[in-house]
Design an enzyme around this catalytic site. Structure first.
Site, mmCIF file in Angstrom:
data_model
loop_
_atom_site.group_PDB
_atom_site.id
_atom_site.type_symbol
_atom_site.label_atom_id
_atom_site.label_comp_id
_atom_site.label_asym_id
_atom_site.label_seq_id
_atom_site.Cartn_x
_atom_site.Cartn_y
_atom_site.Cartn_z
ATOM 1 N N ASN A 163 -38.235 -23.928 51.170
ATOM 2 C CA ASN A 163 -38.607 -23.442 49.839
ATOM 3 C C ASN A 163 -37.979 -22.055 49.693
ATOM 4 O OD1 ASN A 163 -39.768 -22.481 47.528
ATOM 5 N ND2 ASN A 163 -41.869 -22.396 48.343
ATOM 6 N N LYS A 208 -37.887 -20.164 47.231
ATOM 7 C CA LYS A 208 -38.588 -19.285 46.281
ATOM 8 C C LYS A 208 -37.550 -18.656 45.337
ATOM 9 C CE LYS A 208 -42.247 -18.929 49.622
ATOM 10 N NZ LYS A 208 -43.363 -18.179 50.190
ATOM 11 N N HIS A 210 -47.874 -24.602 44.418
ATOM 12 C CA HIS A 210 -47.700 -23.590 45.464
ATOM 13 C C HIS A 210 -48.666 -22.432 45.187
ATOM 14 C CE1 HIS A 210 -45.937 -20.478 47.962
ATOM 15 N NE2 HIS A 210 -45.350 -21.451 48.642
ATOM 16 N N GLU A 253 -48.295 -19.383 45.266
ATOM 17 C CA GLU A 253 -47.735 -18.311 44.423
ATOM 18 C C GLU A 253 -47.815 -18.686 42.947
ATOM 19 O OE1 GLU A 253 -44.070 -18.043 46.606
ATOM 20 O OE2 GLU A 253 -45.181 -17.218 48.301
ATOM 21 N N GLU A 286 -50.844 -24.912 53.195
ATOM 22 C CA GLU A 286 -50.314 -23.564 53.366
ATOM 23 C C GLU A 286 -51.433 -22.537 53.188
ATOM 24 O OE1 GLU A 286 -45.731 -23.564 52.459
ATOM 25 O OE2 GLU A 286 -46.870 -22.990 50.687
ATOM 26 N N GLY A 346 -45.577 -15.615 54.407
ATOM 27 C CA GLY A 346 -44.745 -14.414 54.367
ATOM 28 C C GLY A 346 -45.343 -13.220 55.091
ATOM 29 N N SER A 393 -45.379 -18.837 57.558
ATOM 30 C CA SER A 393 -44.753 -18.139 58.695
ATOM 31 C C SER A 393 -44.285 -19.092 59.799
ATOM 32 C CB SER A 393 -45.687 -17.060 59.255
ATOM 33 O OG SER A 393 -45.916 -16.060 58.271
#
Ligand code: 13P
Length: 249
Positions: free
Chosen positions: A9, A11, A95, A97, A167, A173, A213
């Protein structure tokens, strides 16, 4: 047998020239390797370029989001048919985010899952808890709810075409990955949820990834867990060497 799936991904990263360099570099080192399904999820602007580059290989193309309407006055959005048109096999939906910064809810996730399936694109449905939710002991209830709501009204026959990605938000991250056994436990819970809604046989077919991660140093540990069928990777998918190491875990 569930074929492992390693997905990058990207992003909001990579211009078109950068996308070319990354994908060409990965493909150069991958020829003849078929044990793992490899998926690139570039930003919308690079989808068409990546599709051209992976033609004739077994690599797949995924988008990072879609809107559920067919077409019309929805400035800034991209429809399921547009993704189909550009050659997407997969689309990431829900996701964290998107949930955190762009108002994605369990309900919009469900709309998007249905819309993707309707045009034959496989959804990768993301679920995951925040650190506060984990510390409050809410992980299991939250993950169950997110899974149930994403799958509401979906035909049993469609489930084998989906991927679910667990996730944990606090691991994205941050360099703080979930332990492999904790991730395996939550992914087992997701599989049990699918089994409860549909059937054990259907749940045994659905692939469930871990994300957060994932790096060359820890990927093997995740992939050796009984419930974990792949990785959804952000940072480590942006460089040829690290993505190759993940694919060849
Ligand atoms: P990182 O691998 O950078 O932690 O990102 C995970 C992720 O959000 C993939 O969708």
């Amino acid at each position: 047998m569930r074929k492992p799936i390693i997905a990058g991904n990207w992003k909001m990263n990579k211009t078109i020239p950068e996308a070319k360099t990354l994908v060409t570099g990965v493909l150069d080192k991958l020829s003849g390797f078929n044990d793992v399904e490899v998926l690139f999820c570039p930003p919308f602007t690079a989808l068409s370029t990546v599709k051209e580059l992976i033609k004739g290989t077994s690599c797949k193309l995924g988008a990072q989001d879609l809107y559920w309407k067919e077409k019309g006055a929805f400035t800034g959005e991209v429809s399921p048919l547009m993704l189909k048109d550009v050659g997407c096999d997969y689309v990431i939906i829900g996701h964290s985010e998107r949930r955190q910064f762009f108002g994605e809810t369990d309900e919009t996730v469900n709309e998007k899952v249905k819309a993707a399936l309707a045009v034959g694109i496989k959804p990768i449905i993301c679920v995951g808890e925040s650190l506060a939710e984990r510390e409050a002991g809410e992980t299991n209830a939250l993950i169950t709810r997110q899974t149930e709501k994403a799958l509401a009204g979906i035909e049993a026959s469609a489930i084998a075409n989906m991927v679910i990605a667990y996730e944990p938000i606090w691991a994205i991250g941050t360099g703080k990955s979930s332990s492999a056994s904790d991730a395996n436990e939550v992914i087992g819970l997701i599989r049990n949820t699918v089994a409860r809604i549909f059937s054990k046989a259907i749940a045994a077919e659905v692939r469930i990834q871990y994300g957060g991660s994932v790096k060359p140093e820890n990927v093997k540990e995740y992939m050796s867990q009984s419930e974990i069928d792949g990785a959804l990777v952000g940072g480590a998918s942006l460089e040829v060497d690290s993505f190759i190491k993940l694919i060849r875990y």
